[in-house]
Design a protein around this motif. Structure first.
Motif, PDB file in Angstrom:
ATOM      1  N   ARG A   1       0.806  -1.223   0.000  1.00 43.73           N
ATOM      2  CA  ARG A   1       0.000   0.000   0.000  1.00 43.73           C
ATOM      3  C   ARG A   1       0.840   1.275   0.000  1.00 43.73           C
ATOM      4  N   ASP A   2       2.140   1.133   0.022  1.00 41.57           N
ATOM      5  CA  ASP A   2       3.040   2.294  -0.021  1.00 41.57           C
ATOM      6  C   ASP A   2       3.778   2.316  -1.352  1.00 41.57           C
ATOM      7  N   PRO A   3       3.397   3.206  -2.264  1.00 43.84           N
ATOM      8  CA  PRO A   3       4.028   3.220  -3.589  1.00 43.84           C
ATOM      9  C   PRO A   3       5.537   3.447  -3.563  1.00 43.84           C
ATOM     10  N   GLU A   4       6.070   3.926  -2.435  1.00 41.81           N
ATOM     11  CA  GLU A   4       7.512   4.178  -2.343  1.00 41.81           C
ATOM     12  C   GLU A   4       8.290   2.935  -1.907  1.00 41.81           C
ATOM     13  N   SER A   5       7.593   1.900  -1.448  1.00 40.38           N
ATOM     14  CA  SER A   5       8.262   0.688  -0.975  1.00 40.38           C
ATOM     15  C   SER A   5       8.354  -0.351  -2.087  1.00 40.38           C
ATOM     16  N   ALA A   6       9.364  -1.205  -1.986  1.00 38.91           N
ATOM     17  CA  ALA A   6       9.506  -2.301  -2.947  1.00 38.91           C
ATOM     18  C   ALA A   6       8.443  -3.353  -2.678  1.00 38.91           C
ATOM     19  N   CYS A   7       7.717  -3.736  -3.728  1.00 40.61           N
ATOM     20  CA  CYS A   7       6.667  -4.758  -3.589  1.00 40.61           C
ATOM     21  C   CYS A   7       6.509  -5.486  -4.908  1.00 40.61           C
ATOM     22  N   ASN A   8       6.780  -6.772  -4.887  1.00 37.26           N
ATOM     23  CA  ASN A   8       6.675  -7.568  -6.110  1.00 37.26           C
ATOM     24  C   ASN A   8       5.244  -7.738  -6.595  1.00 37.26           C
ATOM     25  N   LYS A   9       4.262  -7.596  -5.712  1.00 31.82           N
ATOM     26  CA  LYS A   9       2.866  -7.656  -6.146  1.00 31.82           C
ATOM     27  C   LYS A   9       2.496  -6.415  -6.947  1.00 31.82           C
ATOM     28  N   ARG A  10       2.986  -5.284  -6.505  1.00 35.44           N
ATOM     29  CA  ARG A  10       2.653  -4.025  -7.165  1.00 35.44           C
ATOM     30  C   ARG A  10       3.536  -3.768  -8.382  1.00 35.44           C
ATOM     31  N   VAL A  11       4.835  -4.014  -8.231  1.00 35.89           N
ATOM     32  CA  VAL A  11       5.797  -3.834  -9.321  1.00 35.89           C
ATOM     33  C   VAL A  11       6.657  -5.095  -9.392  1.00 35.89           C
ATOM     34  N   PRO A  12       6.296  -6.043 -10.246  1.00 32.97           N
ATOM     35  CA  PRO A  12       7.046  -7.303 -10.320  1.00 32.97           C
ATOM     36  C   PRO A  12       8.540  -7.064 -10.520  1.00 32.97           C
ATOM     37  N   GLY A  13       9.332  -7.774  -9.703  1.00 36.26           N
ATOM     38  CA  GLY A  13      10.776  -7.666  -9.812  1.00 36.26           C
ATOM     39  C   GLY A  13      11.396  -6.575  -8.967  1.00 36.26           C
ATOM     40  N   SER A  14      10.578  -5.813  -8.260  1.00 29.50           N
ATOM     41  CA  SER A  14      11.118  -4.694  -7.477  1.00 29.50           C
ATOM     42  C   SER A  14      11.631  -5.118  -6.115  1.00 29.50           C
ATOM     43  N   GLY A  15      11.256  -6.317  -5.659  1.00 29.21           N
ATOM     44  CA  GLY A  15      11.681  -6.783  -4.350  1.00 29.21           C
ATOM     45  C   GLY A  15      10.527  -6.808  -3.366  1.00 29.21           C
ATOM     46  N   CYS A  16      10.810  -7.291  -2.153  1.00 29.96           N
ATOM     47  CA  CYS A  16       9.800  -7.397  -1.097  1.00 29.96           C
ATOM     48  C   CYS A  16      10.337  -6.747   0.173  1.00 29.96           C
ATOM     49  N   SER A  17       9.858  -5.556   0.479  1.00 34.08           N
ATOM     50  CA  SER A  17      10.329  -4.826   1.653  1.00 34.08           C
ATOM     51  C   SER A  17       9.977  -5.534   2.955  1.00 34.08           C
ATOM     52  N   ALA A  18       8.927  -6.350   2.936  1.00 32.22           N
ATOM     53  CA  ALA A  18       8.490  -7.013   4.164  1.00 32.22           C
ATOM     54  C   ALA A  18       9.502  -8.034   4.673  1.00 32.22           C
ATOM     55  N   LEU A  19      10.300  -8.599   3.796  1.00 30.03           N
ATOM     56  CA  LEU A  19      11.243  -9.638   4.202  1.00 30.03           C
ATOM     57  C   LEU A  19      12.178  -9.154   5.297  1.00 30.03           C
ATOM     58  N   GLU A  20      12.652  -7.927   5.191  1.00 34.13           N
ATOM     59  CA  GLU A  20      13.552  -7.355   6.183  1.00 34.13           C
ATOM     60  C   GLU A  20      12.888  -6.229   6.967  1.00 34.13           C
ATOM     61  N   GLY A  21      11.607  -6.001   6.708  1.00 35.15           N
ATOM     62  CA  GLY A  21      10.900  -4.906   7.359  1.00 35.15           C
ATOM     63  C   GLY A  21      10.007  -5.385   8.486  1.00 35.15           C
ATOM     64  N   VAL A  22       8.931  -4.645   8.727  1.00 32.50           N
ATOM     65  CA  VAL A  22       7.972  -4.996   9.770  1.00 32.50           C
ATOM     66  C   VAL A  22       7.030  -6.065   9.211  1.00 32.50           C
ATOM     67  N   HIS A  23       7.150  -7.283   9.715  1.00 31.41           N
ATOM     68  CA  HIS A  23       6.380  -8.395   9.156  1.00 31.41           C
ATOM     69  C   HIS A  23       5.641  -9.180  10.239  1.00 31.41           C
ATOM     70  N   ARG A  24       5.260  -8.538  11.300  1.00 30.85           N
ATOM     71  CA  ARG A  24       4.563  -9.216  12.401  1.00 30.85           C
ATOM     72  C   ARG A  24       3.292  -9.890  11.920  1.00 30.85           C
ATOM     73  N   GLY A  25       2.541  -9.266  11.036  1.00 32.06           N
ATOM     74  CA  GLY A  25       1.285  -9.826  10.582  1.00 32.06           C
ATOM     75  C   GLY A  25       1.379 -10.664   9.334  1.00 32.06           C
ATOM     76  N   HIS A  26       2.569 -10.947   8.875  1.00 31.11           N
ATOM     77  CA  HIS A  26       2.738 -11.608   7.581  1.00 31.11           C
ATOM     78  C   HIS A  26       2.678 -13.131   7.685  1.00 31.11           C
ATOM     79  N   ALA A  27       2.703 -13.759   6.519  1.00 30.44           N
ATOM     80  CA  ALA A  27       2.423 -15.188   6.407  1.00 30.44           C
ATOM     81  C   ALA A  27       3.604 -16.055   6.837  1.00 30.44           C
ATOM     82  N   ILE A  28       3.259 -17.259   7.295  1.00 33.10           N
ATOM     83  CA  ILE A  28       4.261 -18.266   7.644  1.00 33.10           C
ATOM     84  C   ILE A  28       4.060 -19.554   6.847  1.00 33.10           C
ATOM     85  N   LEU A  29       2.990 -19.619   6.054  1.00 38.24           N
ATOM     86  CA  LEU A  29       2.716 -20.778   5.197  1.00 38.24           C
ATOM     87  C   LEU A  29       2.504 -20.293   3.767  1.00 38.24           C
TER      88      LEU A  29
END
Length: 332
Positions: free
Chosen positions: A123-151
């Motif tokens: 939801r942040d156009p300034e952050s890397a997100c492969n869903k929004r811009v394929p190939g841009s990376g995933c900021s959640a991997l090293e960012g705040v991921h408390r609510g993110h998936a484990i499966l």
């Protein structure tokens, strides 16, 4: 927000044709999440095709015990339908727990299935997100991921699927009806949601312009003994940290069939097949429930901030199983 043109569809073929021939178009139903993403400049269609007046809001109670729910039926209406409450309580509960009353009155069933992930980086156009811009990376991997998936995660995306409704539908083996320029087709709901793998931007198997027209819930007699249990940070309204949809068929305390699905912990609504296999043929006993939950969560890939989710999901599933077993005189 950029200028967006608007048109109102007169019938299903016209709506499908309009979006198919113009890839920059998007359907507009309840708009409860779509409008937010437009304001954030995450979604950028140049035209919205309003489908709200299409005849897709019916709720058909079928003679075999199943239901055919129109894609434009509002969540609040479906949750309160007598056939849903009596025969598919997990579905009613998932709808009631899935949004505030105001949102449920606006949100459509089809729109709920198509809602985008709630990852802050998406939801942040300034952050890397492969869903929004394929190939841009995933900021959640090293960012705040408390609510993110484990499966069901991949190196490209760990965003959690947000829908409560979809979790119940996966447990019930529902089917999604869609219409496109090549005609109509049906998609099992578990296949309707795709794992991120190497293409996280592709969340559904829909072709351009295809429109959800209905959701079919087959007759599931055991669903009368069912529950949707949701654990979240606040009770009023919040997305699940972990949830479980559970239905059991019991005879003399022995589990003849089990339908289980998890939410809040995976990149798609997660059918708990491993746990189901453990349960069938066993007595409805808490030790069996604990073992089944442990097997289901064994593949979980946790990270520093969301490691608690594996244990939370195990406990949520066990509690849901105990509750449902007790409804039918089980021994748990």
């Amino acid at each position: 927000m950029r200028a967006i043109s608007y048109t109102r569809a007169t019938d299903v073929p016209a709506a499908v044709a309009a979006v198919t021939r113009d890839p920059g178009s998007s359907y507009l139903a309840g708009g409860t999440t779509e409008v937010d993403l437009l304001r954030l400049d995450v979604l950028r269609p140049h035209r919205l095709v309003d489908i709200n007046r299409l005849p897709l809001a019916g709720i058909e109670d079928r003679s075999d015990g199943g239901l055919l729910i129109g894609a434009l039926a509002r969540m609040s209406d479906v949750a309160e339908t007598r056939a849903v409450v009596e025969r598919f309580p997990m579905l009613s509960q998932a709808l009631l727990l899935g949004a505030s009353a105001q949102l449920r009155n606006m949100a459509s069933m089809g729109g709920n299935l198509m809602q985008r992930v709630r990852c802050a980086y998406y939801r942040d156009p300034e952050s890397a997100c492969n869903k929004r811009v394929p190939g841009s990376g995933c900021s959640a991997l090293e960012g705040v991921h408390r609510g993110h998936a484990i499966l069901g995660t991949s190196e490209h995306c760990i965003a959690t699927h947000p829908s409560d409704l979809a979790v119940a539908l996966v447990a019930l083996d529902a089917v999604v009806h869609v219409e496109g320029t090549k005609g109509s087709r049906t998609i099992p709901v578990d296949d309707f949601f795709l794992l991120p793998e190497d293409t996280p931007e592709r969340e559904h198997p829909l072709t351009p312009g295809e429109l959800i027209t209905a959701i079919e819930v087959p007759p599931v007699p055991m669903a009368r003994r069912s529950l949707y249990l949701k654990v979240r940070d606040r009770e009023s309204y919040e997305f699940a940290l972990a949830s479980a949809a559970v239905a059991l068929a019991l005879e003399d305390g022995v589990i003849g069939e089990a339908r289980l699905a998890l939410g809040g912990v995976a990149t798609k609504p997660w059918r708990a097949h491993r746990a189901e296999d453990i349960l069938v043929g066993e007595r409805a006993d808490v030790d069996v429930f604990v073992r089944a939950a442990a097997v289901e969560l064994a593949p979980a890939l946790t990270r520093p901030m969301n490691g608690f989710k594996a244990e939370l999901a195990r406990r949520t599933l066990v509690r849901a199983l105990q509750t449902v077993a007790a409804q039918g005189g089980g021994t748990a």
